[in-house]
Design an enzyme around this catalytic site. Structure first.
Site, PDB file in Angstrom:
ATOM      1  N   ASP A 177     -11.047   3.768  -0.869  1.00  0.00           N
ATOM      2  CA  ASP A 177     -10.300   2.505  -1.043  1.00  0.00           C
ATOM      3  C   ASP A 177     -10.242   1.984  -2.491  1.00  0.00           C
ATOM      4  O   ASP A 177     -10.428   0.770  -2.720  1.00  0.00           O
ATOM      5  CB  ASP A 177     -10.877   1.411  -0.131  1.00  0.00           C
ATOM      6  N   LYS A 228      -6.423   4.257   7.098  1.00  0.00           N
ATOM      7  CA  LYS A 228      -7.168   3.622   8.192  1.00  0.00           C
ATOM      8  C   LYS A 228      -6.784   2.158   8.272  1.00  0.00           C
ATOM      9  O   LYS A 228      -6.271   1.594   7.295  1.00  0.00           O
ATOM     10  CB  LYS A 228      -8.673   3.771   7.949  1.00  0.00           C
ATOM     11  N   CYS A 281     -16.749  -0.417   3.273  1.00  0.00           N
ATOM     12  CA  CYS A 281     -16.138   0.882   3.596  1.00  0.00           C
ATOM     13  C   CYS A 281     -16.927   2.066   3.046  1.00  0.00           C
ATOM     14  O   CYS A 281     -16.980   3.121   3.687  1.00  0.00           O
ATOM     15  CB  CYS A 281     -14.683   0.883   3.159  1.00  0.00           C
TER      16      CYS A 281
END
Ligand code: VGL
Ligand code: ZN
Length: 196
Positions: A8, A106, A151
């Site tokens: 990310d 995701k 994450c």
């Protein structure tokens, strides 16, 4: 075979972004340098519809960073972030992407959040990342990127449960809440993870 998972590294998680992680931009030159040390480099991308259930904006009367129950799971509410096809969802301009062999997205299902790059938070669906790494003969995985306490942590924990030797690269990650990350690091070590 070893693999680097870059989690990310998207504009919304950088200073100036909608869910900015303090100093999130400072890790990018290091992540760029690291990539040549790995056989395989993959990335994840948080990729939400505009009405995602993790957004505080979808829950009138609630504010960002409050915890609610969403479809039976505890859910921290976030500012709107990483909305599909917006500039904030794109990779950081400075991130090298030429070695990234696959990108796993995701968080597309508005009913459930997805911190890990392997599974959603209810472990209902796989992203395909585990199968990809196994198919490539990977046995060791290192995880970096944003945010360390969400994450990156959940990706690293799932990597262990998928049977990969797993390390978190501490100089290549930054936390939303550094104090919470301290206790998550201990949980990761206890499960057999490595900190580098
Ligand atoms: C993340 C909160 C919400 C992350 C994603 O990438 O760590 N955190 N969505
Ligand atoms: Zn998100």
């Amino acid at each position: 075979m070893n693999a680097l998972i870059i989690v990310d590294v998207q504009k919304d998680f950088l200073p100036g972004g909608r869910l900015a992680v303090a100093d999130g931009d400072t890790i990018i030159p290091y992540i760029n340098e690291l990539q040549s040390r790995y056989d395989i480099v993959v990335a994840t991308q948080d990729w939400h519809p505009g009405d995602h259930g993790s957004f505080a904006s979808q829950h009138p009367g609630h504010s960002p960073f409050e915890t609610i129950v969403l479809n039976g799971l505890p859910q921290v509410l976030w500012p709107d972030h990483c909305v599909q096809e917006t500039d904030g969802a794109s990779f950081a301009d400075k991130l090298r992407t030429d070695k990234i062999g696959a990108i796993f997205r995701k968080g597309m299902d508005k009913r459930i959040d997805s911190y890990s790059g392997f599974y959603d938070n209810g472990r209902l669906k796989k992203t395909g990342l585990s199968g990809f790494l196994k198919d490539m003969g990977v046995d060791e995985v290192h995880v970096c990127g944003l945010a360390a306490d969400y994450c990156v942590f959940f990706t690293a924990m799932d990597s262990l449960s998928e049977g990969f030797q797993t390390g978190i690269l501490l100089d290549a990650t930054k936390a939303i809440d550094p104090r919470q990350f301290e206790s998550k690091k201990q949980a990761f070590l206890q499960r057999g993870g490595q900190l580098y």
